[in-house]
Design a protein around this motif. Structure first.
Motif, PDB file in Angstrom:
ATOM      1  N   LEU A 164      -7.092  -0.374  -0.279  1.00 38.17           N
ATOM      2  CA  LEU A 164      -6.226  -0.745  -1.397  1.00 38.17           C
ATOM      3  C   LEU A 164      -7.033  -0.970  -2.663  1.00 38.17           C
ATOM      4  CD1 LEU A 164      -3.191  -3.015  -1.480  1.00 38.17           C
ATOM      5  CD2 LEU A 164      -5.169  -3.782  -2.784  1.00 38.17           C
ATOM      6  N   GLU A 185       0.832  -1.199   0.000  1.00 40.92           N
ATOM      7  CA  GLU A 185       0.000   0.000   0.000  1.00 40.92           C
ATOM      8  C   GLU A 185       0.873   1.256   0.000  1.00 40.92           C
ATOM      9  OE1 GLU A 185      -3.800  -1.459   2.697  1.00 40.92           O
ATOM     10  OE2 GLU A 185      -1.936  -0.879   3.695  1.00 40.92           O
ATOM     11  N   CYS A 202      -1.106  -5.595   2.853  1.00 40.66           N
ATOM     12  CA  CYS A 202      -2.137  -4.578   3.035  1.00 40.66           C
ATOM     13  C   CYS A 202      -2.694  -4.627   4.452  1.00 40.66           C
ATOM     14  CB  CYS A 202      -3.268  -4.770   2.022  1.00 40.66           C
ATOM     15  SG  CYS A 202      -4.091  -6.382   2.106  1.00 40.66           S
TER      16      CYS A 202
END
Length: 461
Positions: A226, A198, A240
């Motif tokens: 995301l 991310e 993430c």
């Protein structure tokens, strides 16, 4: 085409200790993730569903609120409530089984993200847990997967607080999230492999991947978390934080979760889910984890450092059997283990019910602090980003220059804040101030609130 004549597979157990609203939300979520409900299906109104189930409208409204917060359903004005997303490709259902830092000073009040409410720990319970842990006999050989009792306690914690049904032998003890990333980079990935992370995101994870020779590529993040459509081809893994994106504070929508899982299965990459503070949600129940949706492709990471204290140095990993085996093989070869002392203290906190009591107190305290902070900023016309969750919020700014200016101005007034710039692996594309509200006392937060509001109020609109 939307279906409006569907029969909902709902059976409520009034003898169960689980609230009816939670049972209903679980049943509808399972129906959506299992394929009985599809994207575009129209659900009954809360009133009609309450009448058909013989429950109060409060029950159905609470269940719909939860599913709306998770992104499974959406209300359309004058039209009704609809399922928003279709389920991922079916996979055999099974239990998961094994096979800034920033320099501060005494003169500064640090309002930084990523800091726990350690002062909220019940000192009597803390001392009791350490004394009980000391009664355990000294180990002769350390368990490479972690203490059995710790893994059992984590499995119960995940089921109770995160909705993840993981068998104890599928849980690995870790020294925390970053340490787990180091192990994954060394055991599952290799030099030259590509990992999507991310952007902005957790830079310690980025650095851990890079030091292992893994190439990091940025993946865009917006208000829904995301963006799976921006993941480049050829990645071996995607890292993430879907429950509470770090640092922006958004949650990944249900449709994007499904899209991410579909891509992972189709392209053969792993999803590394950092659930660093997933227990801390204040508007609805904590959001379901990705590992519950797709245990075959998700590596779930958690830590005690945000809900308790970094003192324990304890975390956990739940992963597909191949990943678990690779990590254990790496530990054998490298001679590394997660420290058992912090694990044993966690076990004692959980065994006596002190962990559950602390989590309830923690959620209540941080919810009130967030309301205090967000309310004061909003009243001063200062915008705030981030869900009603976690231990920090973000004030967006117009430019990197403004971010640097306000950070310096706050420091001149005795307040240490965090800027978004340092959370980018590449060139920053967003500017803002991340304000943590857990690391100091509530009295201190109230004392500096006026200064904080005055500093952020002068931003360029």
């Amino acid at each position: 085409m939307a279906r409006s004549d569907i029969t909902l597979p709902v059976a409520l157990d009034r003898e169960s200790g689980v609230p009816l609203a939670v049972q209903l939300a679980d049943a509808l979520r399972d129906a959506a993730s299992g394929g009985h409900l599809r994207g575009g299906d129209r659900l009954p109104s809360t009133r009609a569903l309450a009448a058909s189930l013989g429950v109060s409208r409060t029950v159905t409204s609470a269940a719909y609120d939860q599913l709306h917060a998770e992104g499974w359903i959406v209300g359309r004005h004058g039209s009704g409530t609809y399922v928003t997303t279709s389920p991922p490709t079916p996979v055999s259902h099974h239990r998961v089984v094994a096979g800034p830092d920033q320099v501060s000073s005494p003169d500064l009040v640090a309002l930084l993200p990523g800091v726990p409410w350690a002062d909220g720990l019940d000192r009597a319970a803390w001392r009791r847990a350490w004394r009980a842990a000391a009664d355990a006999p000294p180990l002769v050989v350390s368990e490479r997967a972690g203490l059995v009792e710790y893994r059992t306690a984590i499995a119960e914690h995940l089921l109770r607080h995160r909705g993840l049904d993981a068998a104890p032998n599928s849980v690995l003890a870790t020294a925390g999230t970053t340490a787990a990333v180091v192990e994954l980079a060394a055991s599952v990935l290799g030099p030259g492999d590509v990992v999507g992370v991310e952007e902005p995101g957790y830079q310690r994870a980025v650095e851990a991947f890079r030091r292992a020779g893994v190439r990091v590529v940025p993946v865009e993040v917006d208000a829904e978390g995301l963006r799976p459509d921006t993941i480049p081809g050829g990645v071996r893994a995607v890292y993430c934080s879907p429950a509470h994106q770090y640092p922006l504070g958004s949650r990944m929508s249900a449709s994007r979760r499904v899209e991410l899982v579909e891509r992972a299965r189709a392209e053969g990459f792993l999803v590394v889910e950092d659930d660093y503070d997933g227990e801390l949600r204040y508007d609805v129940a904590p959001l379901p984890v990705l590992a519950a949706l797709a245990p075959d492709v998700v590596v779930h990471l958690g830590t005690t450092s945000k809900i308790l204290t970094p003192t324990l140095g304890a975390g956990w990993m739940v992963a597909p059997p191949g990943v678990t085996a690779a990590v254990l093989e790496y530990r054998d070869a490298a001679g590394t283990r997660a420290s058992p002392a912090g694990q044993q203290v966690f076990v004692e906190l959980a065994r006596n019910g002190d962990l559950g009591r602390h989590l309830r107190r923690l959620r209540r305290e941080l919810s009130e602090r967030r309301s205090l902070l967000a309310g004061a900023l909003s009243a001063a016309d200062v915008p705030v980003l981030g869900d009603d969750a976690g231990a920090h919020l973000v004030v967006p700014l117009a430019s990197a220059d403004e971010e640097r200016r306000l950070l310096a101005l706050a420091r001149e007034h005795g307040v240490l804040l965090d800027g978004l710039a340092r959370h980018f692996a590449g060139i920053p594309t967003q500017a803002g101030i991340a304000v943590g509200y857990a690391g100091c006392s509530r009295e201190t937060l109230q004392d500096v609130l006026g200064v904080l509001v005055d500093v952020l109020r002068v931003r360029r609109r």
